[in-house]
Design an enzyme around this catalytic site. Structure first.
Site, PDB file in Angstrom:
ATOM      1  N   SER A 175       4.421  -5.834  -2.602  1.00 52.15           N
ATOM      2  CA  SER A 175       4.653  -4.414  -2.870  1.00 52.15           C
ATOM      3  C   SER A 175       5.446  -3.772  -1.736  1.00 52.15           C
ATOM      4  O   SER A 175       6.555  -4.218  -1.445  1.00 52.15           O
ATOM      5  CB  SER A 175       3.310  -3.719  -3.113  1.00 52.15           C
ATOM      6  OG  SER A 175       3.493  -2.429  -3.617  1.00 52.15           O
TER       7      SER A 175
ATOM      8  N   GLY B 188       0.806  -1.217   0.000  1.00 54.19           N
ATOM      9  CA  GLY B 188       0.000   0.000   0.000  1.00 54.19           C
ATOM     10  C   GLY B 188       0.835   1.262   0.000  1.00 54.19           C
ATOM     11  O   GLY B 188       0.432   2.259   0.595  1.00 54.19           O
TER      12      GLY B 188
END
Length: 504
Positions: free
Chosen positions: A178, A95
């Protein structure tokens, strides 16, 4: 129905049992004050009902009613009726270091299918987890790499307590996607984490995982100036959250426009919590005894190109390649990508995806293999029939959607406010393959048998492609690889641009 109480070092917890899986949600693993290191949570004596996700870490879109001192919780999904210690998947969400949380990852399906214990965690985000203020002393003396210390605290809590839930603390896979993959690679390289995990799975890690201390200090200086508290830095510890996050947003936009970076957050090479570049640690062989799986999605950059405006990482990645290879080198590469593009491929996006995501992951795999370690490399080429992937292809996060699917459906992600939905037969086939590979890796340290998916090794450089059908390719073949190799003269790009942390 409610489970029986499970003892932990903090106090007994009660969860919910459904479909053969016990779920313990919102379990506190630490407590925190703003800009201070996490500490052990206040213990409790009576069984604590952990039947719903805890408070989200404060983040844009979730600041109203935020409970910043109570957001350090984790979620445990444990199959019923298993009479042996199970391997553990410890997952760190992504995120861009500013959004997300464990509530977006319901691990019940994976736990039952394993069988395995699935742990998802929260950590402090944005300025609360990544703003480096320790040089200002006083109330801010502990404010360096706080999110890293949060994840370490969650890992320590899990190691100590997971056996009570049926898990094997000596068979723990450190995993993330991520920004979470960046934290995984940073954490895996730290002496203070050594021996606390047995395998590493990193999906869509940015090309560079660490921010320089000088860069972090500049971000902090700009934020204090934006808030007009330069002469009384301690005041930042009591400002309202909306004011603090608004300042961070303003500084981030200015940095994107005024510098070659645009990156605001990430783990910091501070000389204390993180003393060495993770890539150096891996190249030196410190993870040679830890199986490593590195994955990415084929069209990683599409999501960032289609954002409005396009993400700062787009401009910065092009600038970096031009700086490293010169304008003629850039034009030569772009011409090659145009000449070799698939009918549905954007050559500019493909070049940037290679520069930012795929090539750095391949380099990391080469480092691990050269050091004598086991490593597997994968690329996710399937387009899930779920937005944004339905319209953007296998872009950033496509693999994540399939990994956490509850077949035959994609799951809802409440924090990102993304709805799930039914899967097609191809979605199910690819998701089944991905989930089976992950669960095999968690259990055995290899994602498949050697004849089906061999290790990545110099020379052959096997790359597993998750698609319908899945197949093997080679990372060191094709005209694009040849052009990069010639332009880089066998070496790496000069990866000094801090933009390589700006992932979602």
């Amino acid at each position: 129905m409610l489970t029986s109480a499970v003892p932990t070092t903090s106090g007994p917890v009660i969860g919910l049992a459904q479909n053969g899986v016990r779920a313990f949600k919102g379990v506190p693993f630490a407590a925190s004050r703003r800009f201070a290191k996490a500490t052990a949570p206040r213990p409790w004596m009576e069984p604590r009902h952990c039947t719903d996700y805890g408070a989200y870490a404060p983040q844009p879109g979730h600041l109203d009613g935020a409970q910043e001192n109570a957001c350090l919780t984790l979620n445990i999904f444990a199959p019923d009726g298993v009479d042996r210690p199970l391997p553990v998947l410890f997952f760190i969400h992504g995120g861009a270091f500013v959004t997300g949380g464990g509530a977006d990852y319901d691990g019940a399906f994976l736990a039952a299918r394993g069988p395995a214990i699935i742990v998802t965690i929260n950590y402090r985000l944005g300025p609360l987890g990544f703003l480096q203020l320790h040089r200002h002393g006083g109330a801010l003396a502990e404010a360096n790499n706080l999110a890293v210390s949060d994840v370490l605290a969650a890992l320590d809590w899990t190691r100590v307590n997971i056996a009570n839930f049926g898990g094997d603390p000596d068979a723990l896979t450190l995993s993330g996607q991520s920004a979470g993959a960046s934290l995984v690679i940073a954490l895996a390289s730290l002496p203070q984490a050594r021996g606390k995990f047995s395998r590493v799975l990193a999906l869509s890690a940015p090309g560079r995982n660490i921010m320089s201390a000088e860069r972090a200090d500049e971000v902090a200086r700009r934020v204090l100036a934006e808030l007009r508290v330069e002469r009384n830095a301690d005041a930042i510890a009591t400002l309202p959250l909306p004011q603090l996050f608004a300042a961070m947003d303003s500084v981030g936009r200015k940095l994107a426009d005024e510098t070659s970076s645009g990156t605001v957050f990430g783990p910091v090479l501070d000389g204390a919590d993180i003393a060495r570049e993770p890539r150096e640690v891996i190249a030196d062989g410190h993870l040679r005894h830890v199986p490593l799986w590195l994955g990415s999605c084929r069209d990683e950059m599409t999501m960032f190109l289609k954002s409005t405006p396009p993400a700062a990482m787009i401009r910065a990645t092009e600038r970096q390649v031009r700086a490293d290879l010169g304008d003629p080198g850039w034009e030569r590469l772009l011409a090659c990508y145009r000449a070799t593009a698939r009918a549905d491929e954007d050559p500019y996006e493909a070049l940037l995806s290679d520069a930012f995501w795929h090539r750095p992951m391949t380099d990391l795999a080469r480092d691990q293999s050269a050091a004598g370690g086991a490593v597997w490399l994968s690329r996710f080429d399937h387009r899930p029939t779920l937005e944004p992937f339905l319209s953007q292809g296998p872009t950033h996060g496509a693999d994540n959607a399939c990994l956490w699917a509850h077949l035959p459906d994609f799951i809802d992600r409440p924090i990102l406010r993304r709805a799930g939905g039914p899967m097609t037969p191809d979605d199910i086939a690819v998701a089944e393959r991905l989930q089976a590979s992950v669960l095999r890796f968690v259990a055995t340290g290899a994602p498949d048998t050697a004849d089906v998916w061999p290790r990545f090794e110099r020379g052959t450089e096997r790359l597993a492609i998750f698609a319908a059908p899945s197949h093997l390719a080679r990372a060191n073949e094709g005209e694009r690889f040849r052009q990069w190799a010639e332009l880089c003269k066998g070496g790496r790009l000069n990866e000094t641009n801090e933009t390589l942390l700006a992932s979602r």
